[in-house]
Design a protein around this motif. Structure first.
Motif, PDB file in Angstrom:
ATOM      1  N   GLY A  82       0.812  -1.213   0.000  1.00 37.24           N
ATOM      2  CA  GLY A  82       0.000   0.000   0.000  1.00 37.24           C
ATOM      3  C   GLY A  82       0.843   1.258   0.000  1.00 37.24           C
ATOM      4  N   GLU A  83       1.918   1.241   0.778  1.00 38.28           N
ATOM      5  CA  GLU A  83       2.801   2.409   0.831  1.00 38.28           C
ATOM      6  C   GLU A  83       3.537   2.627  -0.488  1.00 38.28           C
ATOM      7  N   LEU A  84       3.839   1.568  -1.190  1.00 39.98           N
ATOM      8  CA  LEU A  84       4.524   1.721  -2.479  1.00 39.98           C
ATOM      9  C   LEU A  84       3.608   2.323  -3.536  1.00 39.98           C
ATOM     10  N   GLY A  85       2.307   2.058  -3.430  1.00 34.49           N
ATOM     11  CA  GLY A  85       1.348   2.709  -4.321  1.00 34.49           C
ATOM     12  C   GLY A  85       1.297   2.177  -5.735  1.00 34.49           C
ATOM     13  N   ASN A  86       1.830   0.989  -5.964  1.00 37.72           N
ATOM     14  CA  ASN A  86       1.809   0.408  -7.309  1.00 37.72           C
ATOM     15  C   ASN A  86       0.479  -0.324  -7.514  1.00 37.72           C
ATOM     16  N   GLN A  87      -0.366   0.202  -8.394  1.00 36.99           N
ATOM     17  CA  GLN A  87      -1.705  -0.345  -8.573  1.00 36.99           C
ATOM     18  C   GLN A  87      -1.698  -1.773  -9.113  1.00 36.99           C
ATOM     19  N   SER A  88      -0.599  -2.183  -9.699  1.00 36.81           N
ATOM     20  CA  SER A  88      -0.528  -3.549 -10.224  1.00 36.81           C
ATOM     21  C   SER A  88      -0.564  -4.588  -9.102  1.00 36.81           C
ATOM     22  N   ALA A  89      -0.359  -4.147  -7.853  1.00 37.59           N
ATOM     23  CA  ALA A  89      -0.387  -5.071  -6.722  1.00 37.59           C
ATOM     24  C   ALA A  89      -1.807  -5.377  -6.249  1.00 37.59           C
ATOM     25  N   ALA A  90      -2.809  -4.685  -6.782  1.00 38.70           N
ATOM     26  CA  ALA A  90      -4.183  -4.858  -6.296  1.00 38.70           C
ATOM     27  C   ALA A  90      -4.664  -6.298  -6.443  1.00 38.70           C
TER      28      ALA A  90
END
Length: 378
Positions: free
Chosen positions: A194-202
């Motif tokens: 969440g802190e990294l903010g990379n949407q591909s992790a959703a």
């Protein structure tokens, strides 16, 4: 209070209360010590106040500290964090290092040394602070930690390196999130994603939320799902606030931990739509006429302050003299979120508390309230 999941866990709230309605186990980033490491004298100027009515908060209006008084108080706070970061108790060291996030330029040497601490919680805290504040500065040391024995530390190191270098390989995070046997480790990885903010992790996060972990309790699973919901909200999936709101009202005592965690997350993600729920929960009474435990009410106060409700600081006033160090520490955390003149004076007083945990959170609040970002001599 702590922002790290897992090794520096958001602790449980329990229904067992002391005479003030506080749980005997407390809700703090670490277990609360009962003796201090030395008390600094409070300057006389930090105790002088003049009162007149304050319509916004219902508290007396307090005279602001002068610039000289604020500078003196900042120095005391910085020195206190350095002392505790060098202490014998690992939990106190970890809390002190995380508090240094409020004025990172003062503590670069301490943060660097903490990356090599013997305790995994301290190393993980230091790596997260490095990532939040100045990842490129600490990158040479962080690169030597990628194979750390602790999964908490490895995840924190990937976070810090990725904040400074977009080419950092995040693959190990996915492996930890989906396969590690500990829900605490998976929760910490969710925080990192969440802190990294990379949407591909959703997609990975949603998959992790669906999968059952063998031997994990229902409360552990639900706590992990709340951490995943927080991460998804940070990635733009606002519908996940429904998961947070559903945890606000516990069905049984053991779910109070989930209530406290949900409350904290609501403040951190800025869910203003939950403001009414939090206000109601702060004064809700059970069939026996008792309010929620102190830990839950103080978490509500902190979140309401983050959501722009200044009068919520009055809840901290109720508990600052608690017999439980963990509750006094949480009161200090609330005062730090308030940033008012009265709260700054309360923090000055709490820095004289005999508990190292309270001292650390009071010092953190002082640095946050006073906006200190000057270079340190150490």
């Amino acid at each position: 209070m702590a922002s790290l999941a897992g090794c520096i866990a958001k602790p449980p709230a329990t229904p067992e209360r002391d005479g003030q309605g506080a749980s005997k186990n407390g809700v703090a980033a670490a277990s609360a010590p009962t003796t201090g490491t030395g008390r600094a004298a409070t300057s006389a100027s930090a105790n002088r106040a003049s009162a007149s009515g304050d319509a916004r908060t219902g508290r007396g209006r307090t005279q602001a500290l002068s610039s000289v008084e604020r500078a003196e108080l900042r120095e005391r706070a910085a020195e206190m964090l350095v002392r505790h970061a060098e202490g014998d108790d690992a939990a106190t060291r970890a809390n002190a290092i995380e508090a240094m996030r409020e004025a990172p330029e003062r503590f670069t040497g301490m943060i660097e040394r903490a990356l090599g601490d013997s305790n995994e919680g301290v190393r993980a805290a230091a790596a997260m602070v490095a990532g939040w504040t100045s990842p490129t500065r600490y990158a040479p040391t962080l690169k030597t930690m990628k194979e750390d024995a602790s999964p908490f530390v490895r995840a924190s190191v990937i976070f810090a390196l990725a904040k400074g270098d977009r080419d950092t390989d995040p693959t190990p995070l996915g492996e930890l999130l989906l396969s590690h046997p500990s829900p605490r480790v998976r929760s910490h990885v969710a925080l990192v994603l969440g802190e990294l903010g990379n949407q591909s992790a959703a997609g990975l996060l949603k998959q992790a939320a669906r999968e059952r972990i063998p031997r994990a309790s229902d409360v552990e699973m639900k706590a992990m799902q709340l951490q995943i919901a927080e991460a998804l909200i940070k990635l733009g999936e606002d519908e996940q606030v429904d998961t947070l709101r559903a945890a606000l009202y516990p069905a049984r005592p053991e779910e109070l931990e989930l209530t406290a965690l949900s409350v904290q997350i609501i403040g951190q993600v800025g869910d203003r739509g939950s403001t009414g729920h939090l206000k109601n929960l702060a004064f809700q009474r059970d069939p026996g006429g008792r309010l929620m435990p102190a830990e839950v009410r103080l978490a509500i106060a902190a979140s309401l302050l983050q959501l722009g409700v200044p009068e919520a600081v009055q809840i901290a006033d109720e508990y600052r003299a608690s017999t439980l160090p963990a509750v006094r520490a949480q009161s200090a955390y609330v005062y730090g979120e308030s940033r008012s003149a009265a709260s700054l004076r309360a923090l000055a007083s709490l820095m004289d508390d005999p508990s190292p945990l309270v001292q650390v959170y009071a010092a953190r609040g002082v640095l946050k309230s006073s906006g200190d970002a000057r270079p340190a001599s150490r």
